[in-house]
Design a protein around this motif. Structure first.
Motif, PDB file in Angstrom:
ATOM      1  N   GLY A 144       0.831  -1.197   0.000  1.00  0.00           N
ATOM      2  CA  GLY A 144       0.000   0.000   0.000  1.00  0.00           C
ATOM      3  C   GLY A 144       0.865   1.245   0.000  1.00  0.00           C
ATOM      4  N   ASP A 145       0.674   2.098   1.005  1.00  0.00           N
ATOM      5  CA  ASP A 145       1.433   3.346   1.075  1.00  0.00           C
ATOM      6  C   ASP A 145       2.560   3.287   2.109  1.00  0.00           C
ATOM      7  OD1 ASP A 145      -0.117   3.171   3.290  1.00  0.00           O
ATOM      8  OD2 ASP A 145      -0.846   5.252   3.244  1.00  0.00           O
ATOM      9  N   ARG A 146       2.959   2.114   2.505  1.00  0.00           N
ATOM     10  CA  ARG A 146       4.032   1.988   3.501  1.00  0.00           C
ATOM     11  C   ARG A 146       5.104   1.026   2.995  1.00  0.00           C
ATOM     12  NH1 ARG A 146       4.233  -2.811   6.011  1.00  0.00           N
ATOM     13  NH2 ARG A 146       2.389  -4.161   6.024  1.00  0.00           N
ATOM     14  N   PRO A 147       6.330   1.147   3.531  1.00  0.00           N
ATOM     15  CA  PRO A 147       7.372   0.189   3.143  1.00  0.00           C
ATOM     16  C   PRO A 147       7.164  -1.151   3.825  1.00  0.00           C
ATOM     17  CG  PRO A 147       8.218   1.730   4.769  1.00  0.00           C
ATOM     18  CD  PRO A 147       6.842   2.208   4.416  1.00  0.00           C
ATOM     19  N   ALA A 148       7.669  -2.201   3.208  1.00  0.00           N
ATOM     20  CA  ALA A 148       7.678  -3.507   3.853  1.00  0.00           C
ATOM     21  C   ALA A 148       8.631  -3.450   5.046  1.00  0.00           C
ATOM     22  CB  ALA A 148       8.122  -4.577   2.864  1.00  0.00           C
ATOM     23  N   CYS A 149       8.306  -4.178   6.101  1.00  0.00           N
ATOM     24  CA  CYS A 149       9.112  -4.150   7.321  1.00  0.00           C
ATOM     25  C   CYS A 149       9.665  -5.541   7.590  1.00  0.00           C
ATOM     26  CB  CYS A 149       8.256  -3.682   8.502  1.00  0.00           C
ATOM     27  SG  CYS A 149       9.166  -3.556  10.051  1.00  0.00           S
ATOM     28  N   VAL A 150      11.002  -5.624   7.682  1.00  0.00           N
ATOM     29  CA  VAL A 150      11.692  -6.890   7.941  1.00  0.00           C
ATOM     30  C   VAL A 150      12.427  -6.762   9.265  1.00  0.00           C
ATOM     31  CG1 VAL A 150      13.418  -8.530   7.131  1.00  0.00           C
ATOM     32  CG2 VAL A 150      11.957  -7.335   5.480  1.00  0.00           C
ATOM     33  N   MET A 151      12.160  -7.680  10.184  1.00  0.00           N
ATOM     34  CA  MET A 151      12.817  -7.708  11.486  1.00  0.00           C
ATOM     35  C   MET A 151      13.739  -8.924  11.531  1.00  0.00           C
ATOM     36  SD  MET A 151      10.883  -7.748  15.172  1.00  0.00           S
ATOM     37  CE  MET A 151      11.778  -7.866  16.724  1.00  0.00           C
ATOM     38  N   VAL A 152      14.990  -8.710  11.979  1.00  0.00           N
ATOM     39  CA  VAL A 152      15.986  -9.785  11.999  1.00  0.00           C
ATOM     40  C   VAL A 152      16.387 -10.056  13.442  1.00  0.00           C
ATOM     41  CG1 VAL A 152      18.219 -10.564  11.134  1.00  0.00           C
ATOM     42  CG2 VAL A 152      16.791  -9.073   9.725  1.00  0.00           C
ATOM     43  N   CYS A 164       9.918 -11.728   9.539  1.00  0.00           N
ATOM     44  CA  CYS A 164      10.757 -11.855  10.732  1.00  0.00           C
ATOM     45  C   CYS A 164      11.726 -13.001  10.487  1.00  0.00           C
ATOM     46  CB  CYS A 164       9.906 -12.119  11.981  1.00  0.00           C
ATOM     47  SG  CYS A 164      10.868 -12.072  13.511  1.00  0.00           S
ATOM     48  N   LEU A 165      12.960 -12.660  10.218  1.00  0.00           N
ATOM     49  CA  LEU A 165      13.977 -13.646   9.853  1.00  0.00           C
ATOM     50  C   LEU A 165      14.816 -14.024  11.068  1.00  0.00           C
ATOM     51  CD1 LEU A 165      15.197 -12.105   6.469  1.00  0.00           C
ATOM     52  CD2 LEU A 165      13.583 -13.992   6.791  1.00  0.00           C
ATOM     53  N   LEU A 166      14.988 -15.301  11.280  1.00  0.00           N
ATOM     54  CA  LEU A 166      15.818 -15.825  12.365  1.00  0.00           C
ATOM     55  C   LEU A 166      17.159 -16.258  11.780  1.00  0.00           C
ATOM     56  CD1 LEU A 166      16.297 -16.879  15.263  1.00  0.00           C
ATOM     57  CD2 LEU A 166      15.211 -19.035  14.533  1.00  0.00           C
ATOM     58  N   VAL A 167      18.243 -15.705  12.312  1.00  0.00           N
ATOM     59  CA  VAL A 167      19.584 -16.051  11.847  1.00  0.00           C
ATOM     60  C   VAL A 167      20.116 -17.185  12.719  1.00  0.00           C
ATOM     61  CG1 VAL A 167      21.916 -15.225  11.416  1.00  0.00           C
ATOM     62  CG2 VAL A 167      19.972 -13.695  11.062  1.00  0.00           C
TER      63      VAL A 167
END
Length: 413
Positions: free
Chosen positions: A210-218, A334-337
Motif C-alpha cells: 500500500g502506502d508503507r514500506p515492507a518491514c523486515v525484522m531480523v 521476521c527472519l531468524l539467523v
C-alpha cells in the motif's frame, strides 16, 4: 710736674689708640684676603663614558680628548599612549569533509547459489559421498540400510526425515529390483529434494505494501553473524533495485551500529541509529520504520540485539520491540539467523525465538563450513517455515537466496 704728667698721659693715649687702629687694620686685611680667595673645587664624580664627568651641577668635557662643545640640553619627548592591541579571535579550522565512500553496485543474487556451488559441495560432500558409496556398494541388505540411516542422522537430518527417506528408497529398490549406481543416485536426489521441499515460498518481503514500506525484522543469538547478514541482505535487495533503509536497534553492542552503517554506506543505504549507547532499542526501531515511510522506501530492515535464547528477560524485550513496531506498521518478515554449525542446538534456539516472535523464515549462516546439511530439512520441519537465505562464505556477496535444487545438487555432487 702736673703738666708733665698730663703730657705723658696724652702721649700714652695717642700711642695706644694708634696701636689699636693698627691691629684693626691688620685684622681687616686678613679678613678681606680670606673672603676673596676662590672656593675649593668640589670632588669630581665620573658619571657616564670615558671622558664625561659631572661636577656639582655643571658638566664639562676633557679637552685633552675632544674639542667639541657640550650638546645643548634636549627636552624629552612625551611618551605616546600605546595603541590598544586588538586580539583577533582564533580561527577554528573547518572540519574536514568526510571521505566519500564509493557506492558499490552488487550483482544480482538470483544465480548466486549456482556460482557458489563448489563451496557448498566441498563442505557437504561427506554426506553425499557416504550415501552414494553405501547405496552403490553392492547388495542392499539391512546392515547397509542401517549405515545409510546413521549417515543421515549424523548430517542432522532428523529421525523423522531420515525414516521417510530410507523407507522411500527401500520401496523403489523393491519395485525396480536391482538398480544401477546411477539409478540409486537419481532416486536419492529425488527423495532429498522432496524433504527440502521446493514448494515452500522463499521470497523476501521487500515490496511496498500500500502506502508503507515492507518491514523486515531480523533476530538471532549472539555470534551467529546477524548484523553481517543484515548488511549482506541489504546488498541483495539493492541488486534488485529496492530502496532500503536500515535500523540499528542493536544498541547494547558498541560496534553494532557502526558496523551496520558501514555496510549501508557501501551500497548507498541510510542507517537510522541512536548516538547513545544503551538506548531503547524499541525507540530506534520505531524511528527507523517512521523514517522509511517518510522517504517512501521499499523496505526497512531492523537489526536487533543478539540474545541468548534461554534468557527470559531478553526474549521479553524482543517481544516489546515487535509490539512497538506494530504500533505504526505490520511486520511483514521476521527472519531468524542461525549458525548451521550448531546443529541440533540451533534447532532449540529456533523454537524459543519462534515463541517470542512470529518467525517467517530462516537465514542459515556458515553453511559452507559444515557437513550437516540435513539441518535445513530439520529446521523447516520443526518450525514450519522455509530457509530463505544461506551464508556460503565471508565475502560481502556470499549471502544467497536458498535454492533447494542447487542445494541437493551440491550435496550429491
Amino acid at each position: 710736674m702736673d703738666s708733665l704728667w698730663e703730657i705723658l698721659t696724652v702721649i700714652t693715649v695717642v700711642v695706644l689708640g694708634g696701636l689699636g687702629l693698627l691691629v684693626a687694620f691688620v685684622r681687616g686685611s686678613a679678613s678681606r684676603r680670606r673672603t676673596a680667595a676662590p672656593p675649593a673645587p668640589p670632588r669630581e664624580e665620573k658619571v657616564r663614558g670615558a671622558n664625561t664627568y659631572q661636577a656639582g651641577s655643571t658638566a664639562r668635557i676633557d679637552t685633552s680628548k675632544t674639542a667639541e662643545p657640550p650638546a645643548p640640553p634636549t627636552t624629552p619627548r612625551p611618551t605616546p599612549e600605546p595603541e590598544p592591541v586588538v586580539v583577533a579571535p582564533p580561527v577554528e579550522p573547518e572540519p574536514a569533509a568526510p571521505a566519500e565512500v564509493a557506492i558499490e553496485r552488487p550483482e544480482s543474487a538470483r544465480n548466486r547459489m549456482g556460482r557458489l556451488r563448489s563451496r557448498l559441495a566441498a563442505s557437504n560432500n561427506a554426506m553425499g559421498k557416504g550415501l552414494l558409496g553405501l547405496l552403490a556398494g553392492g547388495q542392499l541388505d539391512e546392515a547397509v540400510w542401517e549405515e545409510v540411516e546413521d549417515t543421515l542422522l549424523g548430517a542432522d537430518l532428523g529421525v523423522e526425515a531420515t525414516t521417510e527417506l530410507v523407507d522411500a528408497l527401500k520401496r523403489r529398490v523393491q519395485v525396480e529390483g536391482s538398480a544401477t549406481p546411477e539409478q540409486l543416485e537419481g532416486w536419492l536426489h529425488e527423495e532429498l529434494l522432496k524433504l527440502v521441499d521446493p514448494t515452500m515460498d522463499r521470497r523476501i518481503a521487500a515490496t511496498r505494501v500500500g502506502d508503507r514500506p515492507a518491514c523486515v525484522m531480523v533476530v538471532g543469538v549472539n555470534g551467529t553473524g546477524k548484523t553481517t547478514s543484515v548488511g549482506k541482505l541489504a546488498r541483495v535487495l539493492v541488486a534488485e533495485d529496492k530502496d532500503v533503509v536500515l535500523g540499528a536497534a542493536d544498541t547494547f553492542r558498541a560496534a553494532a551500529a557502526d558496523q551496520l552503517q558501514t555496510w549501508g554506506e557501501r551500497v548507498g543505504v541510510p542507517t537510522v541509529r541512536s548516538d547513545r549507547e544503551g538506548a531503547d532499542p524499541a525507540a530506534v526501531a520505531f524511528d527507523a520504520v517512521k523514517d522509511a515511510a517518510d522517504v517512501e522506501a521499499d523496505v526497512v530492515i531492523i537489526d536487533t540485539a543478539g540474545r541468548l535464547h534461554n534468557k527470559v528477560g531478553l526474549m521479553d524485550e524482543l517481544s516489546k520491540v515487535k509490539r512497538v513496531i506494530e504500533k505504526q506498521s505490520a511486520i511483514d518478515e521476521c527472519l531468524l539467523v542461525l549458525d548451521a554449525t550448531t546443529g541440533q542446538n540451533g534447532l532449540r534456539q529456533a523454537e524459543v525465538f519462534a515463541q517470542a516472535v512470529d518467525i517467517t523464515g530462516v537465514v542459515l549462516t556458515k553453511l559452507d563450513g559444515t557437513a550437516k546439511g540435513g539441518i535445513v530439512v530439520l529446521i523447516q520441519r520443526q518450525l514450519g517455515v522455509p530457509v530463505k537465505l544461506v551464508g556460503l562464505g565471508e565475502g560481502p556477496d556470499d549471502l544467497a537466496p536458498f535454492d533447494p535444487v542447487a542445494f541437493v545438487d551440491a550435496i550429491l555432487d
